[in-house]
Design an enzyme around this catalytic site. Structure first.
Site, PDB file in Angstrom:
ATOM      1  N   ASP A 141       0.826  -1.217   0.000  1.00  0.00           N
ATOM      2  CA  ASP A 141       0.000   0.000   0.000  1.00  0.00           C
ATOM      3  C   ASP A 141       0.858   1.265   0.000  1.00  0.00           C
ATOM      4  OD1 ASP A 141      -2.263  -1.545   0.211  1.00  0.00           O
ATOM      5  OD2 ASP A 141      -2.429  -1.315   2.389  1.00  0.00           O
ATOM      6  N   TYR A 166       5.942 -10.020   6.736  1.00  0.00           N
ATOM      7  CA  TYR A 166       5.904  -8.582   7.032  1.00  0.00           C
ATOM      8  C   TYR A 166       6.365  -8.349   8.462  1.00  0.00           C
ATOM      9  CZ  TYR A 166       3.102  -7.414   2.869  1.00  0.00           C
ATOM     10  OH  TYR A 166       2.656  -7.203   1.593  1.00  0.00           O
TER      11      TYR A 166
END
Lengths: 243, 243
Positions: free
Chosen positions: A51, A110
């Site tokens: 994002d 992540y």
């Protein structure tokens, strides 16, 4: 000839990885730089998307060239010299013609960085939690609940075009790293905005505003509105793609 | 009542510490923030000055208030909430009325960070050396030469208003820290631009363009033109003031 390219980027000034009209993206800048050097229009397929504002310390993409590269290491140097300071290429490797950066990836990892002290050097690279601080023991207990489920609709941005919202969580835990608390999460795949929604909901648990049972109910509800708000983008790093 | 204030800053967007007309400085931003809270014009005296673009992970200044602070810790919180993300206050302590941030300091310690790999997360916080890399063994040998001298006119910006150019070097060495090579230098005082001039000249040694003997001659010449160009500001951190 097909190649894998390994690279990193500081996401602060980009509208994420994936190319889009009217906004600057990492894919566009990287493709344009390579196209300029090889004098051929190059299209890249990323292992995933990040994002707006999210960083990547290890991202992978594949691309095809009609004329094979003579010296991939030299190409890495050339690319780094024309790319801006916030995108760096680590490696380019020739691969089988059917190798696929996205479909061949077995998992993604992540990390989410949190700090409770104002830090002038990491303000672009971590989320700062104000106030009384978080209860990381409770957040780790809640994180374990993630392993009991596969449908994470509750943590997915609405109106995404994926067929299922199933993900296999392989790792999910908070650990202290120097001045930071770091959440590491690994899964075969992630839904859009999923990590930041998970972290934001764990923050609610850490603040004592949501119990572990309520966290479980959020997942079971399959309703995004029940989860916490997304944690800020600047704390999130894509750190590994495993093949 | 006199206070010491301990703070850090990312120097990237500032014209150094010391207040000056027409340019934004750390001193101006910090003084204005404090003056706003205490509703009294505050003047700060820093332990030293840093150049444009140089960072500080630990800097100290003193200031006087006509009305004593009720709660210094609460003041730290208030300051951090109105200061920008690149300046952070760590501590405020009441001190004796004759305590002096600059004159009482026994030494200052700087670190200079060098990387040979493009790193998207540290590009504002280190100098990147292109090409074949540096010989750090030779640079450490040259650094030892610094202990033999006290007059560092060769590494000082011309036309400074100091009475002498004498400094007592207490530490000067290159060490590997993770992905970085770091030069740590400690002295009772530093001349303007001195650390960056020393590092830039050590780079010449590390590239094989200057011998250890020539490095010695540079110091003995007392001529700034004989030394190397200043190393870039973004690699330099003021890391400690010792009282």
């Amino acid at each position: 000839m097909r190649y894998f390219i390994y690279f990193s980027y500081r996401g602060t000034h980009y509208h994420g990885w994936q190319i889009q009209p009217n906004n600057i993206t990492v894919q566009e800048v990287l493709q344009d730089a390579l196209s300029k050097i090889v004098r051929e229009k190059v299209d890249m397929t990323g292992a995933g998307r990040t994002d707006t504002g999210v960083h990547a310390s290890c991202m992978v993409a594949h691309f095809d060239l009609s004329v094979p590269m003579e010296d991939p290491d030299r190409m890495v140097q050339k690319l780094n010299s024309i790319l801006p300071a916030d995108i760096a290429v680590d490696k380019i490797c020739p691969v089988a013609s059917n190798a696929h950066a996205r479909f061949d990836a077995k998992s993604r990892t992540y990390k989410y960085y949190v700090t409770e002290r104002k830090n002038v050097f990491s303000s672009d690279f971590s989320a700062r939690i104000l106030g009384k601080g978080l209860n990381y023991d409770l957040m780790n207990e809640a994180a374990k609940v993630l392993f009991d489920y596969i449908d994470f609709t509750s943590f997915s941005k609405v109106h995404t075009d994926t067929k299922t919202n199933n993900c296999k969580i392989m790792r999910a835990e908070w650990q202290k790293e120097g001045d930071f608390w770091v959440f590491t999460i690994q899964a075969d795949r992630f839904l859009r905005n999923m990590v930041r929604a998970v972290v934001g909901t764990l923050f609610e648990v850490g603040r004592g505003k949501m119990t572990i049972d309520q966290f479980r109910q959020v997942i079971e509800s399959k309703d995004r509105c029940k989860a916490g708000t997304s944690a800020p983008a600047e704390g999130l790093f894509l750190v590994d793609i495993e093949y």
